[in-house]
Design an enzyme around this catalytic site. Sequence first.
Site, PDB file in Angstrom:
ATOM      1  CB  THR A 132      -0.903   0.010   1.246  1.00 23.43           C
ATOM      2  OG1 THR A 132      -1.671  -1.185   1.278  1.00 23.43           O
ATOM      3  CG2 THR A 132      -1.832   1.202   1.234  1.00 23.43           C
ATOM      4  CE1 TYR A 151     -16.494   0.454  -4.704  1.00 26.25           C
ATOM      5  CE2 TYR A 151     -16.946  -1.442  -6.098  1.00 26.25           C
ATOM      6  CZ  TYR A 151     -17.213  -0.147  -5.727  1.00 26.25           C
ATOM      7  OH  TYR A 151     -18.216   0.547  -6.351  1.00 26.25           O
ATOM      8  CE1 TYR A 175      -2.078  -4.769   5.485  1.00 25.29           C
ATOM      9  CE2 TYR A 175      -1.692  -4.420   3.147  1.00 25.29           C
ATOM     10  CZ  TYR A 175      -1.793  -3.919   4.424  1.00 25.29           C
ATOM     11  OH  TYR A 175      -1.610  -2.587   4.649  1.00 25.29           O
ATOM     12  NE  ARG A 204      -4.097   1.967   3.367  1.00 24.78           N
ATOM     13  CZ  ARG A 204      -3.933   3.158   2.768  1.00 24.78           C
ATOM     14  NH1 ARG A 204      -4.621   3.454   1.689  1.00 24.78           N
ATOM     15  NH2 ARG A 204      -3.078   4.031   3.247  1.00 24.78           N
ATOM     16  CE  LYS A 219       1.302  -4.331   6.792  1.00 25.59           C
ATOM     17  NZ  LYS A 219       1.586  -3.467   5.617  1.00 25.59           N
ATOM     18  CB  ILE A 256       4.997  -5.385   7.271  1.00 26.43           C
ATOM     19  CG1 ILE A 256       5.452  -6.834   7.077  1.00 26.43           C
ATOM     20  CG2 ILE A 256       5.176  -4.597   5.968  1.00 26.43           C
ATOM     21  CD1 ILE A 256       4.633  -7.614   6.056  1.00 26.43           C
TER      22      ILE A 256
END
Length: 294
Positions: free
Chosen positions: A46, A109, A135, A140, A164, A206
């Site tokens: 990202t 989305y 992840y 997001r 993550k 991370i």
Amino acid sequence: MKSLIGTGVALVTPFNKDFSVDAAALKKIVNYQIDNGISYLVVLGTTAENATLSQEEKELVIQTVIEANNDRLPLVLGLGGNNTFEVVEELKTRDFSKFTAILSVSPYYNKPTQEGIYQHFKAISEASPIPIILYNVPGRTASNMLPATVIRLANDFNNIIAIKEAAGDIVQAMKIIEHKPNDFLVISGDDMIALPMVLAGGSGVISVIGQGFPKEFSNLIQFGLERKVDQAYELQYQLAESIDLIFEQGNPGGIKEVLKSLGLSTNVVRLPLVNVSEDLAKRLDAITKKINKL
């Protein structure tokens, strides 16, 4: 996957003033991480503004990092999306010979159910020639991959080796740590709670802030892994303000200001992102200079 225990950093994509990819600056940033104790590098996550890069630019970034790294640190490639079949097709065709694992974001989305998330990663697992780091970043993706789904995936697929976890929820992270298979890694995706996650049984981070202060942040995480709690929290509180500041107006605008202050790259971001305010830029420059004097 012992090579993924410790501090990884999600590399930015530095841009020239004309918005083209600045490969020379990217090489400097890679070397800065390697020279200051970072454990591994994450490419096209990202923080790399991956969503605004063309396919040609992505390949340039990948090759630049591979060349600059020169096999010195493990590399992780960001490879995910909300079109499962497109992700699977790339997994079947890309050369992964220089990568230790992929980092694959939960579908965004579309807002899939937990079963949809499971089936998405099942398809990725069956197609991937290298290990997979899940992840989870609900801020997001607009959907949260729940601990039960993570544990189910970890138990069902041997090549799903880590997550993550970036929900910003220490309780959720602890539930994953409590019930995970012994060799499954829980990696923080949130700089501010990375140390508590490590002390709870996590495997590292991370990081975004680690890219600006790689020596300090990697030392912090290593102290946590070694259960040197007092030393770890001393560094935590020295870095806490900088963590707040880099995310105050979004990522990677904040960390790019830090990298500019360090003389490693410009602060240029691509629309729809914009630079941080002048006031925040001054505060980031001041905290960068302060930490460098410690």
